[in-house]
Design a protein around this motif. Sequence first.
Motif, short mmCIF file in Angstrom:
data_model
loop_
_atom_site.label_atom_id
_atom_site.label_comp_id
_atom_site.label_asym_id
_atom_site.label_seq_id
_atom_site.Cartn_x
_atom_site.Cartn_y
_atom_site.Cartn_z
N PHE A 16 0.76 -1.23 -0.02
CA PHE A 16 0.04 0.17 -0.03
C PHE A 16 0.81 1.26 -0.04
O PHE A 16 0.52 2.33 -0.60
N THR A 21 -3.17 2.32 -1.98
CA THR A 21 -4.30 1.40 -1.48
C THR A 21 -5.30 1.25 -2.76
O THR A 21 -5.81 0.21 -2.56
N ILE A 51 -6.82 -2.22 4.99
CA ILE A 51 -6.36 -0.79 5.04
C ILE A 51 -6.31 -0.28 6.40
O ILE A 51 -5.29 0.74 6.77
N THR A 109 -3.00 7.99 1.21
CA THR A 109 -4.15 7.56 1.46
C THR A 109 -5.32 8.17 1.59
O THR A 109 -6.37 7.79 0.81
N GLU A 112 -6.48 9.29 -1.89
CA GLU A 112 -7.09 8.19 -2.66
C GLU A 112 -8.69 7.88 -2.04
O GLU A 112 -9.31 7.55 -2.91
N SER A 113 -8.94 8.03 -0.88
CA SER A 113 -10.09 7.82 -0.37
C SER A 113 -10.92 8.86 0.25
O SER A 113 -11.91 8.71 0.82
N CYS A 124 -6.87 8.72 8.86
CA CYS A 124 -5.64 9.38 8.27
C CYS A 124 -5.55 10.72 9.24
O CYS A 124 -4.51 11.11 9.59
#
Length: 188
Positions: A16, A21, A51, A109, A112-113, A124
Amino acid sequence: MSDKRALLLNSALELFYEKGTGTVGINEIIAHSGVAKKTLYHHFSSKEDLILAALSLRDQRYLQWLRERLADADSNADLVRQLFNALNDWFNDRATELGHFRGCFFINTAGESATRNQLISDRCASHKVAVRRLITDSLPQPNDRLVDALCLLKEGATTSAFVQGDKQAALRCIDIALAFDTPAPFAV
């Protein structure tokens, strides 16, 4: 933690952090770890669960590393130098406990999310709060203005080191941060 779970989690974190991820699939993690798919799902109910566990593991490692690097600061100026010298070591792959530098795993991360998974975004964000608390608690003399500057400079240096390849960004932050270790002038 069982050996298989630890192997899966370490493999997932490594992949990752290296690739993101979103691009790493369960099959790649299984192939990298050598653990059966059934075993993976015995320990982690979903990729999201994996994750989140990888974020927790990275959080623990990063905070332990940073705590050790800031532990013996005897002045705020000393802490500033220790923080940015530690980051310089990380950016230049001299912090072996953090692995090869690929930017901030939490920023990467979250990026990305951000619109896909609130639990991951929240995890995060909680890391950044924990880092701020660690820096605050490590300062020999309390200084909220300095903490603000350190956290913002740390994030900027990390991003510059990764996105622009500026591996000396942390060292340039030292003099800037030291300017914030003085009381703010009174507003008129």
